[in-house]
Design an enzyme around this catalytic site. Sequence first.
Site, mmCIF file in Angstrom:
data_model
loop_
_atom_site.group_PDB
_atom_site.id
_atom_site.type_symbol
_atom_site.label_atom_id
_atom_site.label_comp_id
_atom_site.label_asym_id
_atom_site.label_seq_id
_atom_site.Cartn_x
_atom_site.Cartn_y
_atom_site.Cartn_z
ATOM 1 N N GLU A 203 36.367 39.784 43.399
ATOM 2 C CA GLU A 203 36.666 39.889 44.668
ATOM 3 C C GLU A 203 37.087 39.190 45.496
ATOM 4 O OE1 GLU A 203 35.654 42.949 45.568
ATOM 5 O OE2 GLU A 203 35.342 43.656 43.807
ATOM 6 N N LYS A 218 22.843 45.762 36.101
ATOM 7 C CA LYS A 218 23.588 46.482 35.335
ATOM 8 C C LYS A 218 21.960 46.198 33.603
ATOM 9 C CE LYS A 218 28.091 46.381 36.151
ATOM 10 N NZ LYS A 218 29.733 45.141 35.808
ATOM 11 N N GLY A 315 37.260 49.724 37.836
ATOM 12 C CA GLY A 315 38.574 50.103 37.235
ATOM 13 C C GLY A 315 38.146 51.924 38.515
HETATM 14 N N1 HSE Z 1 32.813 43.297 39.760
HETATM 15 C C1 HSE Z 1 32.086 43.743 37.677
HETATM 16 C C2 HSE Z 1 33.082 43.619 36.537
HETATM 17 C C3 HSE Z 1 32.714 45.496 38.029
HETATM 18 O O1 HSE Z 1 33.562 42.384 36.690
HETATM 19 O O2 HSE Z 1 33.171 43.876 35.815
HETATM 20 C C4 HSE Z 1 31.693 46.181 38.663
HETATM 21 O O3 HSE Z 1 30.315 46.359 37.963
#
Ligand code: HSE
Length: 438
Positions: A203, A218, A315
């Site tokens: 981002e 996670k 994705g």
């Molecule tokens: N931004 C996360 C990543 C994916 O780079 O794995 C969504 O959690």
Amino acid sequence: MKPFKVAVLGCGTVGGGVARIMLERKEALALSAGRPVELAALVDLFPVRSAARHGLPIGLFGGESDLSGAQAAARTDAILADPEIDLVVETMGGTSDYVRGVCERVLAAGKHLATANKALLAERGDELFAAADKAGKALGFEAAVCGAIPVIRVVKEGFAGDEVLSISGIMNGTSNYILSKMTAEGIGFDEALKLAQEKGYAEADPTLDVGGGDAGHKLSILVRLAFGLAGANRTLAVSGVSDVTKADLRVAAEMDCAIKLICHAQRSGDIVYASVGPMMVKRSNFLSRIDGATNAVRAMNRYSGEHILVGKGAGSLETGSAIVADIVSIARYGERIVNPAARPGPQLRNMDELPFPYTVLFDTADVPGITGLVTTAIGDQGINIDTVGHNMHSGEAAVFAVETMPCTRSSILKAIAVIRAHRADIFRAEPKIFPVLY
Ligand code: HSE
């Protein structure tokens, strides 16, 4: 049979992928679900732009004009009040009061909920799962952990006949891409981050990815499933990859390791030791060879041993496919789906309290007696040394690594304090301590 009707709130990257798959695979989904599955409505602030981006009929958005926040909220309210809608997909993202409130209202309105919102589940999972149970509805969250990889289903259902002993994984693609680029191209963190942003992985504000927060969300969700541990996000120790240097990666290679941002949790009785942070992963461990934006999870189970899942962690269509899998399963099994319960017993502890092998990187003055001083101080703390590796001399600096047998981080810190008490002058930088994952 009456169709199972779905509304999608938020038609960005993931919501757009969900809508696209639902339209493209309508017949196949009906076969899997045992009934027609219909995409009934989409809510998005920018209908024309989102419809064009994802190739969706504009009619599903309820109009062509861009919506204000209040107009989008009104359209959402109408969907929540519509008894025809069976399931709502929340793909707005974020943990604002509005998004949390919408999720709670979906369940209170007697609808199933599917979401990829890992931050919300990690922070408010207890309330949301309780709300789903109270409403007798299912909360699908396959997409919240490692995108397309069906790790939720595997841990929740595939491992139901077994006992998970440990879970380790690469769960943030952005960080893994950055570390892989730094290793392969010998570039620094800032340059690799720029590449990740250009590729669209990171981002504009990459804090949550490179700071380990996203991976922490996670892991917090996974430990609930694997060990029944609730609320892990509140105290989970999390660090990211922004302090990993080219020099660290070079020494790691000399020690037959790759540095990876690892989510790790292991159980001992009712204690769950867990953390997120950079680890030195031995080349013999499969995770060391997972490069780029790929995610991977390795579980060790009591009866069935080792399991490895590898795939895309982000994705549009990739993560969308995981939400569609939830939709199909909820359409088929509905109220019979059991939301993952937490148990009262398990306690979260920091990995630092668990004896673990560590590699300590020393960057010292290049003068006689340093290796002896350092290794003696480590031995004096009762730490058994496995390997002393890679003594790089430049005349000014001596960079070397000490890999220990399992010990606590606090005993290493004590050894470093002793070295400092004797020869504070020799340290060119604070020694770095990396857990070693075999
Ligand atoms: N931004 C996360 C990543 C994916 O780079 O794995 C969504 O959690």
